[in-house]
Scaffold this motif. Structure first.
Motif: not given
Length: 218
Positions: A169-180, A192-201
């Protein structure tokens, strides 16, 4: 077919290299060395991807800041005793070669130190694939966007043409913070459950699935 993403940025541990188990073990053994109850597997896995000091402070919240250096030294001792035995996930080298042939710029944004990443790139033989790298001891730790912002600035790539791929989730949050935009993999540190809370592609369960998604959408 035009590329969607000009710059593809990978996390390292748990995304390209099968090292999450070794990191968990090193954190737990280092805690024992300092006389602390080792953190649970789940707690140790949660901090993977952060810079070392941030990771250790979360894994062992009772550790006094003046002992972070000692804890870091013991962690490195235990991790380095195993890192030559670690291997890439099956299919990683082939995937990177395919992406490189397709004309993508490839980069790494990792919680590893510069010394640690350079060693991993050398031992794995993957160094030539990557055009740029950023590490936690030269940037703010994830989920701060600095690593991605610096990589995009280095190559003149806009956020919409950049893709972050990681197992936490740290990777996905970094991406969101960068607008990526971000892509998750479920075979690393976080579930997977934790990762999906960050709404990846997308959330890929294997490297071949990741490679197929990038082939179709990258």
């Amino acid at each position: 077919m035009p590329k969607t993403f000009d710059l593809i940025v990978f996390d390292w541990d748990g995304t390209l290299m099968d090292s999450a188990g070794a990191i968990v073990s090193a954190i737990q053994l280092a805690a024992q060395d300092l006389g602390f109850e080792p953190p649970s597997d789940a707690r140790a896995r949660h901090v993977i991807g952060l810079g070392l000091i941030d990771a250790l402070s979360l894994a062992l919240p009772d550790l006094e800041p003046q002992r972070y250096g000692e804890m870091s030294e013991r962690y490195r001792h235990h991790y380095l005793s195993r890192d030559l035995d670690l291997s890439l996930f099956v299919g990683v080298a082939e995937m990177l070669e395919e992406l490189s042939r397709a004309g993508h710029l490839l980069a790494v944004a990792t919680g590893k130190s510069r010394v640690g990443l350079d060693r991993a790139l050398r031992v794995s033989g993957l160094g030539d694939f990557f055009h740029g790298t950023r590490c936690a001891d030269e940037c703010f730790s994830k989920p701060h966007p600095q690593m991605l912002e610096e990589l995009m600035a280095e190559f003149g790539i806009l956020p919409g043409a950049t893709l972050m791929i990681g197992d936490t989730t740290h990777d996905l949050q970094m991406a969101r913070n960068a607008g990526v935009p971000a892509l998750a993999v479920s075979y690393g540190a976080h579930a997977r459950q934790a990762l999906e809370t960050e709404a990846p592609l997308h959330c890929a369960d294997t490297v071949p699935e990741l490679a197929a998604w990038l082939r179709a959408h990258g």
